[in-house]
Scaffold this motif. Structure first.
Motif, PDB file in Angstrom:
ATOM      1  N   LEU A   1      -3.512   9.672   4.895  1.00 26.12           N
ATOM      2  CA  LEU A   1      -3.307   9.564   6.330  1.00 26.12           C
ATOM      3  C   LEU A   1      -4.639   9.190   6.958  1.00 26.12           C
ATOM      4  O   LEU A   1      -5.626   9.902   6.785  1.00 26.12           O
ATOM      5  N   VAL A   2      -4.677   8.041   7.627  1.00 32.04           N
ATOM      6  CA  VAL A   2      -5.927   7.570   8.235  1.00 32.04           C
ATOM      7  C   VAL A   2      -5.741   7.390   9.733  1.00 32.04           C
ATOM      8  O   VAL A   2      -4.646   7.124  10.212  1.00 32.04           O
ATOM      9  N   GLN A   3      -6.840   7.547  10.453  1.00 35.69           N
ATOM     10  CA  GLN A   3      -6.789   7.359  11.899  1.00 35.69           C
ATOM     11  C   GLN A   3      -7.019   5.908  12.289  1.00 35.69           C
ATOM     12  O   GLN A   3      -6.579   5.476  13.336  1.00 35.69           O
ATOM     13  N   ASP A   4      -7.717   5.142  11.466  1.00 35.63           N
ATOM     14  CA  ASP A   4      -8.022   3.752  11.792  1.00 35.63           C
ATOM     15  C   ASP A   4      -7.563   2.848  10.655  1.00 35.63           C
ATOM     16  O   ASP A   4      -8.345   2.445   9.801  1.00 35.63           O
ATOM     17  N   MET A   5      -6.281   2.540  10.640  1.00 34.96           N
ATOM     18  CA  MET A   5      -5.712   1.710   9.575  1.00 34.96           C
ATOM     19  C   MET A   5      -6.270   0.293   9.619  1.00 34.96           C
ATOM     20  O   MET A   5      -6.444  -0.341   8.585  1.00 34.96           O
ATOM     21  N   ASN A   6      -6.549  -0.196  10.800  1.00 36.56           N
ATOM     22  CA  ASN A   6      -7.083  -1.540  10.967  1.00 36.56           C
ATOM     23  C   ASN A   6      -8.354  -1.722  10.132  1.00 36.56           C
ATOM     24  O   ASN A   6      -8.521  -2.715   9.437  1.00 36.56           O
ATOM     25  N   PHE A   7      -9.239  -0.753  10.183  1.00 33.70           N
ATOM     26  CA  PHE A   7     -10.478  -0.810   9.409  1.00 33.70           C
ATOM     27  C   PHE A   7     -10.174  -0.870   7.915  1.00 33.70           C
ATOM     28  O   PHE A   7     -10.729  -1.679   7.186  1.00 33.70           O
ATOM     29  N   LEU A   8      -9.271  -0.024   7.479  1.00 35.75           N
ATOM     30  CA  LEU A   8      -8.911   0.047   6.061  1.00 35.75           C
ATOM     31  C   LEU A   8      -8.395  -1.290   5.550  1.00 35.75           C
ATOM     32  O   LEU A   8      -8.826  -1.786   4.517  1.00 35.75           O
ATOM     33  N   VAL A   9      -7.493  -1.903   6.282  1.00 32.60           N
ATOM     34  CA  VAL A   9      -6.887  -3.158   5.861  1.00 32.60           C
ATOM     35  C   VAL A   9      -7.871  -4.317   5.961  1.00 32.60           C
ATOM     36  O   VAL A   9      -8.005  -5.115   5.041  1.00 32.60           O
ATOM     37  N   LYS A  10      -8.588  -4.402   7.065  1.00 30.72           N
ATOM     38  CA  LYS A  10      -9.491  -5.539   7.274  1.00 30.72           C
ATOM     39  C   LYS A  10     -10.678  -5.552   6.324  1.00 30.72           C
ATOM     40  O   LYS A  10     -11.226  -6.606   6.044  1.00 30.72           O
ATOM     41  N   HIS A  11     -11.080  -4.391   5.828  1.00 32.25           N
ATOM     42  CA  HIS A  11     -12.212  -4.355   4.912  1.00 32.25           C
ATOM     43  C   HIS A  11     -11.783  -4.395   3.449  1.00 32.25           C
ATOM     44  O   HIS A  11     -12.582  -4.190   2.555  1.00 32.25           O
ATOM     45  N   GLY A  12     -10.507  -4.654   3.220  1.00 32.00           N
ATOM     46  CA  GLY A  12     -10.025  -4.894   1.864  1.00 32.00           C
ATOM     47  C   GLY A  12     -10.227  -3.753   0.900  1.00 32.00           C
ATOM     48  O   GLY A  12     -10.563  -3.957  -0.260  1.00 32.00           O
ATOM     49  N   HIS A  13     -10.004  -2.540   1.363  1.00 29.14           N
ATOM     50  CA  HIS A  13     -10.159  -1.393   0.474  1.00 29.14           C
ATOM     51  C   HIS A  13      -9.183  -1.506  -0.697  1.00 29.14           C
ATOM     52  O   HIS A  13      -8.020  -1.881  -0.513  1.00 29.14           O
ATOM     53  N   ARG A  14      -9.639  -1.202  -1.886  1.00 23.97           N
ATOM     54  CA  ARG A  14      -8.812  -1.331  -3.087  1.00 23.97           C
ATOM     55  C   ARG A  14      -7.578  -0.444  -3.048  1.00 23.97           C
ATOM     56  O   ARG A  14      -6.583  -0.720  -3.718  1.00 23.97           O
ATOM     57  N   ILE A  15      -7.612   0.605  -2.248  1.00 26.03           N
ATOM     58  CA  ILE A  15      -6.467   1.508  -2.168  1.00 26.03           C
ATOM     59  C   ILE A  15      -5.254   0.803  -1.572  1.00 26.03           C
ATOM     60  O   ILE A  15      -4.109   1.117  -1.903  1.00 26.03           O
ATOM     61  N   VAL A  16      -5.488  -0.187  -0.704  1.00 29.85           N
ATOM     62  CA  VAL A  16      -4.385  -0.954  -0.120  1.00 29.85           C
ATOM     63  C   VAL A  16      -3.667  -1.736  -1.213  1.00 29.85           C
ATOM     64  O   VAL A  16      -2.435  -1.747  -1.286  1.00 29.85           O
ATOM     65  N   GLU A  17      -4.407  -2.377  -2.082  1.00 30.54           N
ATOM     66  CA  GLU A  17      -3.805  -3.115  -3.192  1.00 30.54           C
ATOM     67  C   GLU A  17      -3.077  -2.168  -4.140  1.00 30.54           C
ATOM     68  O   GLU A  17      -1.988  -2.481  -4.634  1.00 30.54           O
ATOM     69  N   LEU A  18      -3.647  -1.000  -4.384  1.00 36.85           N
ATOM     70  CA  LEU A  18      -2.992  -0.022  -5.253  1.00 36.85           C
ATOM     71  C   LEU A  18      -1.673   0.432  -4.630  1.00 36.85           C
ATOM     72  O   LEU A  18      -0.664   0.545  -5.326  1.00 36.85           O
ATOM     73  N   ALA A  19      -1.666   0.659  -3.342  1.00 36.33           N
ATOM     74  CA  ALA A  19      -0.428   1.061  -2.650  1.00 36.33           C
ATOM     75  C   ALA A  19       0.610  -0.050  -2.720  1.00 36.33           C
ATOM     76  O   ALA A  19       1.810   0.216  -2.825  1.00 36.33           O
ATOM     77  N   ARG A  20       0.166  -1.276  -2.680  1.00 34.48           N
ATOM     78  CA  ARG A  20       1.088  -2.412  -2.794  1.00 34.48           C
ATOM     79  C   ARG A  20       1.725  -2.449  -4.188  1.00 34.48           C
ATOM     80  O   ARG A  20       2.913  -2.702  -4.332  1.00 34.48           O
ATOM     81  N   ARG A  21       0.932  -2.167  -5.208  1.00 32.31           N
ATOM     82  CA  ARG A  21       1.451  -2.224  -6.588  1.00 32.31           C
ATOM     83  C   ARG A  21       2.245  -0.985  -6.985  1.00 32.31           C
ATOM     84  O   ARG A  21       3.085  -1.057  -7.878  1.00 32.31           O
ATOM     85  N   LEU A  22       1.954   0.156  -6.349  1.00 31.37           N
ATOM     86  CA  LEU A  22       2.610   1.416  -6.709  1.00 31.37           C
ATOM     87  C   LEU A  22       3.236   2.078  -5.483  1.00 31.37           C
ATOM     88  O   LEU A  22       2.906   3.217  -5.142  1.00 31.37           O
ATOM     89  N   PRO A  23       4.166   1.412  -4.816  1.00 31.49           N
ATOM     90  CA  PRO A  23       4.684   1.940  -3.549  1.00 31.49           C
ATOM     91  C   PRO A  23       5.434   3.264  -3.665  1.00 31.49           C
ATOM     92  O   PRO A  23       5.546   3.983  -2.684  1.00 31.49           O
ATOM     93  N   THR A  24       5.932   3.604  -4.838  1.00 30.17           N
ATOM     94  CA  THR A  24       6.616   4.889  -4.978  1.00 30.17           C
ATOM     95  C   THR A  24       5.653   6.011  -5.340  1.00 30.17           C
ATOM     96  O   THR A  24       6.027   7.174  -5.315  1.00 30.17           O
TER      97      THR A  24
END
Length: 131
Positions: A36-59
């Protein structure tokens, strides 16, 4: 369970932490990571690897943006297995309490986390990624 302002903390950006989380989620079908993050925009725009992991493992991994009602919450924490805790009482400082066995604090933090989680939604940035 992780609650963070923007998930840009030195601890979350290390290869070791990322690989351990990835391996845990890949090797244990019952594992679930909630972030749970307060600033999702920062997370997505800075290409954090966790975003890609969430994309590959959505469950196995869920990421939500905290409801604006919780902007005043200035702590960051991670809770593992209902007893391990990393707690930063100031989201913008790196001092932290690390305790591998503090079930009472873990219970309190999980209660707060779950209340915020239930009132938060997947962000539009994550939805654009089809997560």
């Amino acid at each position: 369970f992780v609650f963070s302002h923007n998930f840009y903390c030195a601890i979350y950006y290390t290869n070791e932490v990322f690989e351990r989380l990835r391996n845990l989620l890949l090797n244990n079908k019952n594992s679930l990571a909630r972030i749970l993050v307060q600033d999702m925009n920062f997370l997505v725009k800075h290409g954090h690897r966790i975003v890609e992991l969430a994309r590959r493992l959505p469950t196995s991994i869920e990421i939500r943006e905290a409801n604006k009602r919780f902007e005043h919450v200035n702590t960051c924490y991670a809770v593992a297995d209902n007893h391990g805790v990393i707690l930063r009482t100031d989201a913008f400082r790196f001092d932290a309490k690390v305790d591998y066995h503090d079930p009472r604090l873990a219970k309190d933090l999980l209660k707060q986390f779950n209340e915020m989680w239930e009132q938060s939604e997947p962000s539009t940035e994550m939805q654009r990624l089809h997560i």
